[in-house]
Scaffold this active site. Structure first.
Site, PDB file in Angstrom:
ATOM      1  N   VAL A  15      16.034  -5.788  -1.357  1.00 53.55           N
ATOM      2  CA  VAL A  15      17.083  -4.755  -0.997  1.00 53.55           C
ATOM      3  C   VAL A  15      17.780  -5.327   0.337  1.00 53.55           C
ATOM      4  CG1 VAL A  15      17.276  -2.505  -0.014  1.00 53.55           C
ATOM      5  CG2 VAL A  15      15.809  -2.958  -2.129  1.00 53.55           C
ATOM      6  N   HIS A  33      -1.951  -8.487  10.947  1.00 51.80           N
ATOM      7  CA  HIS A  33      -1.893  -6.651  11.010  1.00 51.80           C
ATOM      8  C   HIS A  33      -0.690  -6.346  11.599  1.00 51.80           C
ATOM      9  CE1 HIS A  33      -6.618  -7.002  10.580  1.00 51.80           C
ATOM     10  NE2 HIS A  33      -5.822  -7.473   9.762  1.00 51.80           N
ATOM     11  N   GLY A  36       3.170   0.433   6.752  1.00 55.95           N
ATOM     12  CA  GLY A  36       2.551   0.264   8.199  1.00 55.95           C
ATOM     13  C   GLY A  36       3.499   0.398   9.233  1.00 55.95           C
ATOM     14  N   MET A  87     -10.761  -6.232   3.497  1.00 52.63           N
ATOM     15  CA  MET A  87     -11.757  -5.481   4.168  1.00 52.63           C
ATOM     16  C   MET A  87     -11.267  -4.158   4.359  1.00 52.63           C
ATOM     17  SD  MET A  87     -12.921  -8.299   7.198  1.00 52.63           S
ATOM     18  CE  MET A  87     -11.455  -9.348   6.953  1.00 52.63           C
ATOM     19  N   GLY A  93       0.797  -7.055   0.542  1.00 56.93           N
ATOM     20  CA  GLY A  93      -0.509  -7.588   1.212  1.00 56.93           C
ATOM     21  C   GLY A  93      -1.911  -7.545   0.365  1.00 56.93           C
ATOM     22  N   TYR A 126       0.961  -1.193  -0.117  1.00 62.10           N
ATOM     23  CA  TYR A 126       0.137  -0.106   0.097  1.00 62.10           C
ATOM     24  C   TYR A 126       0.698   1.160   0.050  1.00 62.10           C
ATOM     25  CZ  TYR A 126      -3.925  -3.250   0.603  1.00 62.10           C
ATOM     26  OH  TYR A 126      -4.687  -4.082   0.511  1.00 62.10           O
ATOM     27  N   ASN A 134      -4.597 -10.294   1.309  1.00 65.24           N
ATOM     28  CA  ASN A 134      -5.982  -9.953   2.432  1.00 65.24           C
ATOM     29  C   ASN A 134      -7.028 -10.191   1.899  1.00 65.24           C
ATOM     30  OD1 ASN A 134      -6.728  -7.488   1.132  1.00 65.24           O
ATOM     31  ND2 ASN A 134      -4.823  -6.645   1.905  1.00 65.24           N
ATOM     32  N   PHE A 192      -5.412  -1.407   6.001  1.00 67.90           N
ATOM     33  CA  PHE A 192      -4.594  -0.931   5.188  1.00 67.90           C
ATOM     34  C   PHE A 192      -5.239   0.546   4.605  1.00 67.90           C
ATOM     35  CE2 PHE A 192      -7.578  -4.225   2.644  1.00 67.90           C
ATOM     36  CZ  PHE A 192      -8.046  -3.423   1.762  1.00 67.90           C
ATOM     37  N   GLU A 245     -14.465  -9.664  13.293  1.00 61.92           N
ATOM     38  CA  GLU A 245     -15.051  -9.893  12.071  1.00 61.92           C
ATOM     39  C   GLU A 245     -15.724 -11.404  12.123  1.00 61.92           C
ATOM     40  OE1 GLU A 245     -11.308  -9.611  10.236  1.00 61.92           O
ATOM     41  OE2 GLU A 245     -11.586  -7.519  10.261  1.00 61.92           O
ATOM     42  N   ASN A 285      -9.407  -3.185  10.562  1.00 57.60           N
ATOM     43  CA  ASN A 285      -8.245  -3.582   9.746  1.00 57.60           C
ATOM     44  C   ASN A 285      -7.423  -2.487   9.257  1.00 57.60           C
ATOM     45  OD1 ASN A 285     -11.166  -4.676   9.613  1.00 57.60           O
ATOM     46  ND2 ASN A 285      -9.941  -6.553   8.724  1.00 57.60           N
TER      47      ASN A 285
END
Ligand code: FAD
Length: 498
Positions: A244, A438, A466, A116, A109, A15, A113, A478, A353, A476
Site C-alpha cells: 500500500v 521491538h 504495535g 516469546m 513478525g 498480529y 520472532n 506481541f 532473556e 516482549n
C-alpha cells in the site's frame, strides 16, 4: 483486484492485522488483506522454506545484498555475507540512529520472532497503556490473546535434562547465584514438537538453528493460528507482494487505496486502486507510522492530528554477551527458542532473556537480550527533499538501556569472576546498541487515535498494531499487541456499522 470495492481492507498481516481479519470475518464482513512480503509456503531447492541463522541466503533478508546479523562477528571475524537481493523474510530497516528488525511476509513478525509470548505483570500495565482498563485486559483480552496464539510453557522437568537448554540452565545458575529472580518465559513454539526434536524423531527446526529467518516446523506463527482461522471463514482474501502506498478519501465515500504489486526483486510490476469503506492500518509500528506521516504531510490525509509520528520507542532493547569459564559450557546444541529470563525490572529497570548462540560449537558465551525501562521516545517526520520518512532516534540514547542492563550483568560478572564478550558485535563493542526487534508506537492510542484505535480526523480509518503502544511493554510485545487488537476490534464491531 484493480478497481474493486471492498467493505474492509487491512494493510499488513502481522498480529494486529490477523486479529482484525478474524474478528471482522467472523462478524460477516468480507476482508481484503494486503501484504508487501511473500507467502512463505514453498520449500527451496534445499527442501526447506527458511534458512538457518548461521547460513542466511536470499530468503533471509528483505531487499539487501548483504546480510546484517545482530551478532555480526565471532572471535573477531565478521560473519555477514553477500546474498542476492530478494523479498526475504527479515527486514533490517536502517534509520539514522537505529536498525529496526521486522518480519516481512504473510504472518508479519510472527514468521521471524522467537515466539516469546509474555503477558506483562499486571502491576506494570498502567505504565504501558494508561488509558486502557486493566481489568478488561487481564480478565478478557490477555486470556483471549494467549488462547488464540497457542501460548504454552516448557515442561519444567524436561528442561532440567534437555541438552538444548544447557545454555539456559547456565543462565539460571548465574542469575540465581547473584540473587536475581529467574523465570520461565512462555512461548508459542510447540513444546511437544521440541521434545521430539531433542529425541531425534522429527525434522529439527528450533534445534537446527532456525528462528530469525523463519522456522519450518514447530513454531505456531500466525499462519497456523489467527490467519488459518480467518481464512477458514471463507471471507478473507490475502494479496502478498502487494504494498500500500496511499490512502485518501474517495469522492463517493470510503477511501481510495493505492497498491503497488511488486516482484521478488522489489520492482513495481503493476499499480492498482481499490475503494474500501474501512481501512485498518496494521503495517507494524514502523510501517503504519511511515504511511500515516507521509499521507498527512503530502496532503492525502491532511486532517490527521499532530500526534501522528510521535511516541516511538525501542522497548529498550540492548544485547550483550558474557564470557563463561571453561567449567560452564553452554552446549553445542542450543534451541533457538529462548525459554527463560531474568527479571530485575523493579530494582534496575531490566528484563533480560537468556538467549541462544546456536553456532553448533561450544562458544563459552552467554548471550542476553534485555528489555529496559528507557523513557527515550523518538518521532517520525516527513523528509520532503529525500521523499522519505525519518526517525529522530539517537544511538547515544541507548546508554540509558545499557545502564539498566548493567544492573544485572555487572553483578553477575563480579560474582562469577567473568567478563563481557567483546567479539560479538564488531569494533570491540560490549553492547549491541544499534538495533531493536521491538518497535512500538508512532500512532499512540488515545492521542493519534481515540481510545480504541479510530484515527482522529477520519471516520473509517483505524490503527490496530504495535503503532498504538507508546514505546514500551516491559516484556516482549506481541501478546500485548494481540490483546489490544482484540479489545479494540470488539469495540469497533460493536459501535461502527460495517
Ligand atoms: P508486524 O508483525 O510487523 O506486521 C506488519 C506487516 O505489515 C508485515 O508483514 C509487513 O510486511 C506489512 N507491511 C508493512 N508495510 C506495508 C505496506 N505499506 N503495505 C503492505 N504491507 C505492509 N516479540 C515478542 O513478543 N516475542 C518475541 O520472541 C519476539 N522476537 C522477535 C524476534 C525478531 C527477530 C523480530 C524482528 C521481532 C521479534 N518480536 C518479538 C517482535 C514482534 O514480532 C513484533 O512486535 C510484532 O510482529 C509486531 O506486530 P504488528 O502487528 O505490530 O506488526
Amino acid at each position: 483486484s484493480n478497481g474493486a470495492s471492498v467493505p474492509a481492507l487491512i494493510i499488513g498481516t502481522g498480529y494486529g492485522g490477523s486479529v482484525a481479519a478474524l474478528r471482522l470475518a467472523q462478524a460477516g464482513v468480507p476482508v481484503e488483506m494486503v501484504e508487501m512480503g511473500m507467502t512463505w509456503d514453498t520449500p527451496g531447492s534445499d527442501g526447506k522454506i527458511f534458512p538457518k541463522v548461521t547460513a542466511p541466503d536470499k530468503r533471509a533478508y528483505w531487499l539487501r545484498t548483504k546480510s546484517k546479523a545482530p551478532v555480526s562477528n565471532f572471535f573477531g571475524f565478521p560473519i555477514d555475507s553477500d546474498i542476492p537481493r530478494y523479498t526475504g523474510v527479515l527486514d533490517a530497516e536502517e534509520f539514522a540512529g537505529i536498525t529496526v528488525y521486522q518480519g516481512r511476509g504473510v504472518g508479519g513478525g510472527s514468521l521471524v520472532n522467537g515466539g516469546m509470548a509474555v503477558t506483562p505483570k499486571r502491576t506494570r500495565f498502567a505504565g504501558i497503556l494508561p488509558s486502557v482498563d486493566a481489568n478488561e485486559m487481564y480478565d478478557t483480552y490477555y486470556p483471549r490473546a494467549n488462547a488464540g496464539l497457542g501460548v504454552g510453557q516448557i515442561d519444567a522437568t524436561w528442561f532440567e535434562s534437555a541438552d538444548c537448554y544447557q545454555y539456559a540452565r547456565v543462565g539460571r545458575k548465574h542469575a540465581q547465584r547473584s540473587g536475581f529472580a529467574w523465570t520461565f518465559v512462555p512461548d508459542v513454539y510447540d513444546w511437544n514438537y521440541m521434545k521430539a526434536e531433542q529425541a531425534g524423531t522429527v525434522p529439527r527446526s528450533a534445534l537446527d538453528g532456525q528462528v530469525m529467518y523463519g522456522n519450518d516446523y514447530g513454531k505456531k506463527s500466525l499462519v497456523q493460528t489467527y490467519l488459518a482461522q480467518a481464512l477458514a471463514t471463507g471471507r478473507v482474501n490475502v494479496s502478498s507482494l502487494h504494498k500500500v502506498t496511499s490512502v485518501t478519501p474517495a469522492s463517493g465515500g470510503g477511501y481510495t487505496v493505492t497498491i503497488d504489486q511488486i516482484n521478488t526483486n522489489g520492482d513495481t510490476v503493476a499499480t492498482k486502486t481499490v475503494t474500501a469503506a474501512k481501512v485498518f492500518f496494521a503495517a507494524g509500528s514502523v510501517g503504519t507510522s511511515k504511511l500515516l506521516v507521509k499521507l498527512k504531510a503530502t496532503g492525502a490525509l491532511p486532517l490527521l492530528n499532530n500526534e501522528v509520528g510521535k511516541g516511538w520507542g525501542d522497548n529498550g532493547n540492548v544485547m550483550c554477551g558474557r564470557a563463561n569459564h571453561m567449567w560452564d559450557p553452554t552446549g553445542t546444541l542450543q534451541s533457538t527458542i529462548p525459554c527463560s529470563g531474568i527479571d530485575n525490572w523493579d530494582a534496575g529497570g531490566a528484563f533480560a532473556e537468556v538467549a541462544p548462540l546456536p553456532t553448533g560449537i561450544e562458544t563459552y558465551a552467554s548471550l542476553y537480550l534485555s528489555i529496559t525501562n528507557t523513557t527515550r521516545r523518538a518521532e517520525f517526520t516527513w523528509n520532503a527533499a529525500a521523499n522519505k520518512v525519518d526517525l529522530s532516534w539517537q544511538t547515544a540514547w541507548k546508554q540509558d538501556s545499557i545502564n539498566m542492563a548493567k544492573s544485572i550483568f555487572d553483578k553477575i560478572n563480579s560474582k562469577e569472576g567473568t567478563i563481557y564478550r567483546t567479539d560479538l558485535f564488531g569494533g570491540y563493542k560490549i553492547w549491541q546498541d544499534g538495533l531493536t526487534y521491538h518497535p512500538l508506537g508512532g500512532v499512540v492510542l488515545n492521542k493519534a487515535t481515540d481510545n480504541y484505535g479510530r484515527l482522529q480526523g477520519y471516520d473509517g480509518l483505524y490503527a490496530i498494531d504495535g503503532s498504538l503502544i507508546p514505546g514500551n511493554t516491559t516484556v516482549n510485545p506481541f501478546v500485548t499487541i494481540t490483546a489490544l487488537a482484540e479489545r479494540n476490534i470488539d469495540n469497533i464491531l460493536a459501535n461502527d456499522p460495517m
